[in-house]
Design a protein around this motif. Sequence first.
Motif: not given
Length: 343
Positions: A228-237
């Motif tokens: 989870r991206n700590l800035l956007t809160g969205l999943p990321m790879n």
Amino acid sequence: MAAFRTDVGIDLGTASILVYVKGKGIVLKEPSVVAIDQNTNKFLAVGEEARKMLGRTPGNIIAIRPLRDGVISNYDVTERMLKYFIQKSIGKFILRPRVIICVPSGVTEVEKRAVIEASNQAGARKTYLIEEPIAAAIGAGVDITEPNGNMIVDIGGGTTDVAVISLGGIVVSRSIKTAGDECDEAITKYIRKKYNMMIGERSAEDLKVNIGSAYKREKEVFKEVRGRNLLTGLPMNVKVSSTDMLEALEEPIQQIGETVHAVLERTPPELAADIGNKGILMTGGGALLYGMDKLITEKTGIPVHIANDPISCVAIGTGKSLDWVEVLESSLVEDSSIRRYRG
């Protein structure tokens, strides 16, 4: 009546539990994780099933690891988990089994007592303890009764045990709470700091197993991890490299290397000479981390050998020590009769 009793050896590890049944070998190998429904206090899953639930449970269900740093952190859950694994390994038993459990070499008397009581409450007739380095040496096929120095480095999930063994006993030892779990935490922190991404416990362990490095690799390897991206809160790879792992694991690996060095410094010269000739034996899951043997060889100048089956070594050694239960038992009976006589 003896035929109705089954003796059991248990490697009660922070990350996994291995059960050795006399005459059968290792019959069970499961993660030491339990999933509990907080509303009813019921076990929902134990072992591999529960491990899959880590970090993925709703509010009323918790997946916990009742052992931390090689010792019991949740007594009630450990007792119930032991009962479950003993019954799963040997089925229904007429006579309660005698059990040998291995513990880290640095455990206190209180921690030892907690293990014995949990095992006895779980169904053992009598519980004996064996120290992890001795069990690891026996499991690796080392003749520990000889008057020769043998150095064992056992890197488990919760603790790293470094010991010099001679004449069946530990001469010098040190146990530190830096091992597999600490490496997973170091990877999680590194990914968060470098990539601004939060990953779970299982993802960190996958990275460690697949591309983890204690020594620079000749050819760099990569693995994709999702979080989870700590800035956007969205999943990321993110594509993580083995060089990243080398940096992430630098601190815990350094501590293990320093512990080996510290134990060698305290080793009597005759035994140190034996170790110099024979080399250091590595056991435990941490022995499989790429380059761990090369790093310790570089630090100490002593060749390092990895046991044939490093993960099962402690369990095999604990199981083999079941052959000595008769000796232990007769001495215990003798002690109790002396106490009764004096009383």
